[in-house]
Design a protein around this motif. Structure first.
Motif, PDB file in Angstrom:
ATOM      1  N   SER B  43      -5.802  -0.901  58.370  1.00  0.00           N
ATOM      2  CA  SER B  43      -6.122  -0.752  59.784  1.00  0.00           C
ATOM      3  C   SER B  43      -5.568   0.568  60.336  1.00  0.00           C
ATOM      4  CB  SER B  43      -5.535  -1.947  60.540  1.00  0.00           C
ATOM      5  OG  SER B  43      -6.034  -2.025  61.834  1.00  0.00           O
ATOM      6  N   GLU B  44      -4.319   0.865  59.998  1.00  0.00           N
ATOM      7  CA  GLU B  44      -3.682   2.094  60.482  1.00  0.00           C
ATOM      8  C   GLU B  44      -4.411   3.343  59.987  1.00  0.00           C
ATOM      9  OE1 GLU B  44      -1.546   2.087  62.693  1.00  0.00           O
ATOM     10  OE2 GLU B  44      -0.533   0.160  62.580  1.00  0.00           O
ATOM     11  N   ILE B  45      -4.671   3.373  58.688  1.00  0.00           N
ATOM     12  CA  ILE B  45      -5.200   4.604  58.106  1.00  0.00           C
ATOM     13  C   ILE B  45      -6.675   4.815  58.444  1.00  0.00           C
ATOM     14  CG2 ILE B  45      -5.491   5.896  55.939  1.00  0.00           C
ATOM     15  CD1 ILE B  45      -2.551   5.443  56.948  1.00  0.00           C
ATOM     16  N   ARG B  47      -8.105   3.736  61.193  1.00  0.00           N
ATOM     17  CA  ARG B  47      -8.154   4.133  62.609  1.00  0.00           C
ATOM     18  C   ARG B  47      -7.852   5.623  62.745  1.00  0.00           C
ATOM     19  NH1 ARG B  47      -5.119   0.873  64.609  1.00  0.00           N
ATOM     20  NH2 ARG B  47      -6.602  -0.504  65.618  1.00  0.00           N
ATOM     21  N   ASN B  48      -6.845   6.089  62.029  1.00  0.00           N
ATOM     22  CA  ASN B  48      -6.533   7.521  62.080  1.00  0.00           C
ATOM     23  C   ASN B  48      -7.752   8.352  61.682  1.00  0.00           C
ATOM     24  OD1 ASN B  48      -3.938   7.071  62.898  1.00  0.00           O
ATOM     25  ND2 ASN B  48      -2.982   7.571  60.938  1.00  0.00           N
ATOM     26  N   ALA B  49      -8.445   7.922  60.616  1.00  0.00           N
ATOM     27  CA  ALA B  49      -9.606   8.682  60.130  1.00  0.00           C
ATOM     28  C   ALA B  49     -10.691   8.757  61.199  1.00  0.00           C
ATOM     29  CB  ALA B  49     -10.158   8.049  58.849  1.00  0.00           C
ATOM     30  N   GLN B  51     -10.122   8.193  64.608  1.00  0.00           N
ATOM     31  CA  GLN B  51      -9.583   8.765  65.846  1.00  0.00           C
ATOM     32  C   GLN B  51      -9.334  10.273  65.745  1.00  0.00           C
ATOM     33  OE1 GLN B  51      -6.138   6.585  67.141  1.00  0.00           O
ATOM     34  NE2 GLN B  51      -5.795   7.877  68.929  1.00  0.00           N
ATOM     35  N   TYR B  52      -8.779  10.679  64.612  1.00  0.00           N
ATOM     36  CA  TYR B  52      -8.398  12.096  64.475  1.00  0.00           C
ATOM     37  C   TYR B  52      -9.265  12.856  63.481  1.00  0.00           C
ATOM     38  CZ  TYR B  52      -4.095  10.116  66.427  1.00  0.00           C
ATOM     39  OH  TYR B  52      -3.188   9.441  67.188  1.00  0.00           O
ATOM     40  N   GLY B  53      -9.958  12.117  62.597  1.00  0.00           N
ATOM     41  CA  GLY B  53     -10.660  12.776  61.489  1.00  0.00           C
ATOM     42  C   GLY B  53     -12.168  12.750  61.589  1.00  0.00           C
ATOM     43  N   ALA B 101       3.433   5.173  64.757  1.00  0.00           N
ATOM     44  CA  ALA B 101       3.950   4.233  63.756  1.00  0.00           C
ATOM     45  C   ALA B 101       2.972   3.991  62.610  1.00  0.00           C
ATOM     46  CB  ALA B 101       4.290   2.910  64.430  1.00  0.00           C
ATOM     47  N   GLY B 102       1.780   4.545  62.725  1.00  0.00           N
ATOM     48  CA  GLY B 102       0.734   4.247  61.743  1.00  0.00           C
ATOM     49  C   GLY B 102       1.031   4.761  60.340  1.00  0.00           C
ATOM     50  N   LEU B 103       1.228   6.063  60.213  1.00  0.00           N
ATOM     51  CA  LEU B 103       1.470   6.639  58.880  1.00  0.00           C
ATOM     52  C   LEU B 103       2.792   6.152  58.266  1.00  0.00           C
ATOM     53  CD1 LEU B 103       0.219  10.341  59.317  1.00  0.00           C
ATOM     54  CD2 LEU B 103      -0.834   8.564  57.916  1.00  0.00           C
TER      55      LEU B 103
HETATM   56 MG   LIG Z   1      -2.324   6.020  63.852  1.00  0.00          MG
END
Ligand SMILES: [Mg+2]
Ligand SMILES: Nc1ncnc2c1ncn2[C@@H]1O[C@H](COP(=O)(O)OP(=O)(O)OP(=O)(O)O)[C@@H](O)[C@H]1O
Lengths: 121, 133
Positions: B43-45, B47-49, B51-53, B101-103
């Protein structure tokens, strides 16, 4: 509204029954705040028994919701967290979830009542 | 050997990816605590992809043989990359109003965690394994 919020006397009860997208979680936060304000309740219990993932985003939404509800003058208790979710949150680091918690709905309502009493005294 | 690939474009893909990861972990015989650790890290990784990627994809593969069971997650995006990975891995570092806190959290939940990032995008590979008895 994806997450129904029920009024029970002077408190609100809500149970998150399915996996929420980030937008659903933000909608829930807005609905909960609106409802606390318009129904003039003393507190809110959020049952998360059905959530099998609480990640940093969900943790933040829950924390923020609790903080804002408290600013409005009411109390919040989160209940029913699955043991593996609690374990995961602790392992992820620091105090990710900064809210009052209870084992189940019944104890959650009890805890909320005592928090409300404390605030009033 | 099992393998699933999930495209990452919208928020529902995050839910889809962690669901598929959890199911595979369960099929391979991982317990409920490990299933939740894995689903949360995914879920964390993912979402990062998103949201930011600018989106990308998530590959989930797993196997179980006489010696061990293992599940591997690879999340790739074609976003702008992370300028300072050491900083991004720190607790509390965020450029997006998150908890940061995700990474670091995902790294603690998994047994293996690698991240590489450049101007062409970011790739996170993580794994969880256990001995079979
Ligand atoms: Mg994150
Ligand atoms: N795939 C990615 N592409 C570009 N930058 C990224 C990527 N993943 C993470 N980052 C950067 O690293 C920072 C830290 O990421 P991390 O997931 O730890 O925290 P966050 O996403 O900001 O907050 P949280 O995950 O707690 O909601 C992000 O704020 C962002 O600047």
């Amino acid at each position: 509204m994806k997450v129904p919020i029920l009024k029970l006397g002077d408190i609100l009860l809500t149970s998150i029954q399915e996996d929420l997208t980030d937008q659903d979680a933000v909608d829930f936060q807005n609905d909960a705040l609106c409802k606390v304000r318009t129904s003039e309740v003393m507190g809110l219990v959020v049952d998360i028994t059905a959530l099998d993932v609480v990640d940093s985003f969900m943790a933040r939404v829950i924390n923020e919701t609790a903080n804002m509800v408290r600013l409005l003058g009411a109390e919040v208790v989160v209940c029913g967290m699955q043991p593996s979710v609690a374990l995961t949150l602790i392992e992820m680091g620091r105090e990710l979830l900064g809210v009052e918690t209870a084992l189940n709905l019944e104890l959650g309502v009890e805890k909320l009542r005592s928090l409300i009493e404390k605030r009033q005294s | 050997m099992m393998k699933e690939i999930i495209g990452l474009q919208q928020q529902t893909d995050i839910i889809q990816a962690r669901k598929i990861g959890r199911e595979m972990a369960k099929t391979l015989g991982f317990g409920s605590a490990d299933q939740t650790r894995l689903a949360t890290a995914i879920s964390e990784i993912t979402r990062n992809a998103i949201q930011y990627g600018r989106g990308g994809h998530c590959a989930i593969s797993g196997y179980s043989d006489r010696n061990e069971r293992k599940i591997s997650i690879s999340v790739e995006d074609r976003g702008p990359g992370i300028p300072d990975i050491d900083k991004a891995m720190e607790d509390g570092y965020t450029t997006g109003h998150g908890l940061g806190a995700g990474l670091p959290g995902a790294r603690r939940l998994m047994h293996e965690f690698h991240i590489e990032s450049g101007s062409g995008g970011t790739k996170v590979v993580m794994g969880m394994k256990q001995k079979n008895f």
